[in-house]
Design an enzyme around this catalytic site. Structure first.
Site, PDB file in Angstrom:
ATOM      1  N   GLY A  58      94.378   9.221  14.510  1.00 16.06           N
ATOM      2  CA  GLY A  58      95.621   9.977  14.386  1.00 16.06           C
ATOM      3  C   GLY A  58      96.592   9.587  15.492  1.00 16.06           C
TER       4      GLY A  58
ATOM      5  N   THR B   3      95.540  21.356  18.350  1.00 21.79           N
ATOM      6  CA  THR B   3      95.894  21.427  16.927  1.00 21.79           C
ATOM      7  C   THR B   3      96.731  22.680  16.675  1.00 21.79           C
ATOM      8  OG1 THR B   3      93.838  20.298  16.360  1.00 21.79           O
ATOM      9  CG2 THR B   3      94.945  21.484  14.590  1.00 21.79           C
ATOM     10  N   THR B   4      97.717  22.573  15.805  1.00 22.74           N
ATOM     11  CA  THR B   4      98.576  23.714  15.487  1.00 22.74           C
ATOM     12  C   THR B   4      98.395  24.134  14.032  1.00 22.74           C
ATOM     13  OG1 THR B   4     100.448  22.282  14.931  1.00 22.74           O
ATOM     14  CG2 THR B   4     100.261  23.022  17.221  1.00 22.74           C
TER      15      THR B   4
ATOM     16  N   HIS C  12     111.146  17.758  14.569  1.00 28.21           N
ATOM     17  CA  HIS C  12     109.944  16.935  14.524  1.00 28.21           C
ATOM     18  C   HIS C  12     110.082  15.894  13.413  1.00 28.21           C
ATOM     19  CE1 HIS C  12     108.263  20.168  17.009  1.00 28.21           C
ATOM     20  NE2 HIS C  12     107.365  19.276  17.394  1.00 28.21           N
TER      21      HIS C  12
ATOM     22  N   LYS D 108     105.336  16.309   9.907  1.00 30.68           N
ATOM     23  CA  LYS D 108     104.766  17.534  10.486  1.00 30.68           C
ATOM     24  C   LYS D 108     104.626  18.592   9.411  1.00 30.68           C
ATOM     25  CE  LYS D 108     105.115  20.753  14.354  1.00 30.68           C
ATOM     26  NZ  LYS D 108     103.704  20.555  14.701  1.00 30.68           N
TER      27      LYS D 108
ATOM     28  N   THR E 204     104.691  24.991  19.281  1.00 29.52           N
ATOM     29  CA  THR E 204     105.369  25.114  20.569  1.00 29.52           C
ATOM     30  C   THR E 204     106.529  26.099  20.493  1.00 29.52           C
ATOM     31  OG1 THR E 204     104.780  22.848  21.150  1.00 29.52           O
ATOM     32  CG2 THR E 204     106.621  23.837  22.353  1.00 29.52           C
TER      33      THR E 204
END
Length: 266
Positions: free
Chosen positions: A11, A100-101, A156, A160, A167
């Protein structure tokens, strides 16, 4: 040397983390773990992460094959894989850095609770500069948050998946806490139609375009003036370097739930 496993080594973040960790004087990468079915399973991690040379360690698709030889795991993979990694880190009592989000509030609580059993650092953004920005936001919100209109704009790349970014949400949560409220009570997401801005809210706006790495701006709008606090990244290396710094820090800590602020304030 701190023995480190990188999750998702091909990644965009995993590759950079592997490269920086491989060059570190404090970390040694002992394995990479990829999702099942990838065509590079079994290959040398150095080649998979585009180092241009072999590291002499494998890429596997089963964390249990290698987890016992590590001190710390760095995971910037996917929400689904991240939850599996969390459970195994708890089972084998390994330190975990997770960036990770996309997790729900309930899932984030699983990470917080895991800090009772293992050293765990969760951060939607591991950039040192972003976390300095968060401290500035707390100062600004405490001083002028209740007399200004607050908007958060984040940009972004087109790939995404979650919006707003993790954030941006963390920034909103910090600001809301300074205003003696919760983000869920005051957040609004985008606008359309007719009507004035609702006082006391925090507005979020997400831009997705091209290969934009990351940009966050928080605006405090008053009458006749405004304050803007902004962070721009030009590539992902700042985040990867921050993740490796987190791993070095975490490997020396007792069980607990940590954030990047703990590194800044140590």
């Amino acid at each position: 040397m701190i023995k480190t496993i990188v999750i998702g080594p091909r990644g965009k973040m995993g590759r950079l983390i592997t490269q920086i960790a491989a060059a570190s004087e404090e970390l040694v990468v002992v394995a990479g773990v990829a999702p099942k079915g990838r065509d590079y399973i079994g290959q040398d991690l150095g080649q998979v992460a585009s180092l241009g040379y072999d590291l002499g360690v494998p890429v596997v698709d089963d964390l249990t094959e290698v987890i016992e030889i590590c001190d710390v795991i760095i995971d910037f993979s996917t929400k689904e894989m991240g939850l599996d990694v969390l459970q195994l880190a708890k089972k084998y009592k390994k330190a975990l850095v997770c960036g990770t989000t996309g997790f729900t509030s309930a899932e984030k609580e699983l990470f917080r609770n895991a800090g009772e059993e293992i050293p765990l650092l969760y951060a939607a953004n591991t950039s040192k500069l972003v976390n300095v920005m968060k401290q500035l936001l707390q100062t600004a919100a405490a001083a002028i948050g209740k007399e200004t209109d607050i908007e958060i704009v984040e940009m972004h790349d087109r790939w995404k998946k979650d919006a707003p970014s993790g954030t941006a949400k963390e920034m909103g949560e910090l600001i809301a806490a300074e205003l003696d409220t919760t983000l869920s009570a005051v957040a609004t997401y985008g606008r359309e139609g007719v009507g004035e801005r609702e006082p006391g809210t925090i507005g979020f706006h997400s831009v997705r375009m091209g290969d934009t790495p990351s940009s966050h701006t928080v605006l405090f709008g008053g009458l006749g003036e405004r304050l803007e606090i902004t962070h721009h990244s030009t590539d992902w290396r700042g985040f990867a370097k921050g993740a490796c710094d987190c791993a070095v820090f975490l490997a020396k800590q007792p069980s607990g739930y940590y954030g990047v602020a703990d590194i800044l304030n140590k």
